[in-house]
Design an enzyme around this catalytic site. Sequence first.
Site, PDB file in Angstrom:
ATOM      1  N   GLU A 277      11.331  62.898  20.909  1.00  0.00           N
ATOM      2  CA  GLU A 277      12.683  62.701  21.449  1.00  0.00           C
ATOM      3  C   GLU A 277      12.645  62.336  22.933  1.00  0.00           C
ATOM      4  O   GLU A 277      13.402  61.478  23.386  1.00  0.00           O
ATOM      5  CB  GLU A 277      13.536  63.958  21.246  1.00  0.00           C
ATOM      6  CG  GLU A 277      13.789  64.339  19.790  1.00  0.00           C
ATOM      7  CD  GLU A 277      14.486  63.247  19.008  1.00  0.00           C
ATOM      8  OE1 GLU A 277      15.302  62.524  19.599  1.00  0.00           O
ATOM      9  OE2 GLU A 277      14.207  63.102  17.806  1.00  0.00           O
TER      10      GLU A 277
ATOM     11  N   ASP B 203       6.940  57.713  18.769  1.00  0.00           N
ATOM     12  CA  ASP B 203       5.774  58.375  18.168  1.00  0.00           C
ATOM     13  C   ASP B 203       4.547  58.194  19.065  1.00  0.00           C
ATOM     14  O   ASP B 203       3.791  59.147  19.312  1.00  0.00           O
ATOM     15  CB  ASP B 203       5.472  57.787  16.780  1.00  0.00           C
ATOM     16  CG  ASP B 203       6.401  58.331  15.698  1.00  0.00           C
ATOM     17  OD1 ASP B 203       7.148  59.285  15.997  1.00  0.00           O
ATOM     18  OD2 ASP B 203       6.375  57.807  14.572  1.00  0.00           O
TER      19      ASP B 203
END
Length: 411
Positions: A276, A357
């Site tokens: 995030e 990611d």
Amino acid sequence: MNSQSLFYIIIAIIIIDFIVEKLIDRLNAKHFNDPIPADLHDVYDENDYKKSQAYKATKYRFGLLTSTFSIVLTLGFLIFDGFEFVDNIARNFSENPIVVALIFFGIIMLGSDIVSTPFAYYNTFVIETRFGFNKTTKVIFWMDKVKGLLMMAVVGGILALIIWFYGISGSHFWLYAWGIVTAFTVFLNLFYARLIVPVFNKQTPLAAGSLREKISDYAQSVGFHIDKIFVIDGSKRSTKANAYFSGFGSEKRITLYDTLVNDLAEEEIVAVLAHEVGHYKKHHVIFNLVASILLTGLTLYILSLFISNPLLSQAIGVEIPSFHVGLVAFGLLYAPISEITGFVMNHFSRKFEYQADAYAKKTYAASPLISSLKKLSKNSLSNLTPHPAYVWAHYSHPTLLQRIQQLKKTF
Ligand SMILES: [Zn+2]
């Protein structure tokens, strides 16, 4: 071009869209039983795998039923001049274009809500309950309905303002409308967690302890200042878990579902959080906001070119041309374009997921992120073998397999 041919174009758009959509669904469903890729062998045990197969099949059949019902209703409404009928009712109450528009949309919203509620009810209390996801009580379900309708009042207010601008500035209204919608979007982005979320959920600051410490340590290591980490009681509706980032500047905060906190190990939670933070650091939050503002501007501009043409209203069988009926016809005609922009936004979104990611991998670690993604997929009985066409059209995230393979790559 006359209103009759415009009517047929609208009908064709609805039917073609439905057929394409169902073909992609069917293609996807044909791959439900594909062998599970080697990288994903440990996601499900035998029992859960069977459950996930049943869940996919059930959802597919239910989707087919609801969408068929919905298209039959929509076409029937168009063919039997439903909009003219509702417009006449609204005109019985007032001559003021804003009041007429609000009554018109109020009836349509309420009507479609009443028609769709039995399906939502069945989905929550029969399907989701059967597969063990549902935690919603009937009281929460109906309260959510009421709250959702009350929120629509805000949207009605914005619509009223836009129609008012149209009345005083004609085709230039789109600039004012764009200004209002932009202000509202930015406001929502900033204060969503403060104003909207509390209407539906309780959120509490993440309690002090080892998890909070691990998160602080990580945040410090990447120079990310975040003091607002909240846990939301997602478990009152569903066992499905989630985490998201919202706001920007001093309003930025991270929200973790309590289900996520309970299901994942602390390292896995930090890895999800690192992902995030990656979205924020890579400016995805701002990109999405700016992109949606620009798209809104473009749409409103195109709307302004056509809205004063009475053909729009006549195309859907309404005799007295008006802004609100024109808006409905425009929305139907614009559907293919908004579908294309949707594909483009999904494409960017999937790219951003890879970047977030990669950020989590670089600044934290890949393996806890991989295991967290697997757990989250297992807990929501996700489809491990979606068809590429379905992914392309609907997925805002790459597939689990794609993400894991990318995370496992050594650079
Ligand atoms: Zn993400």
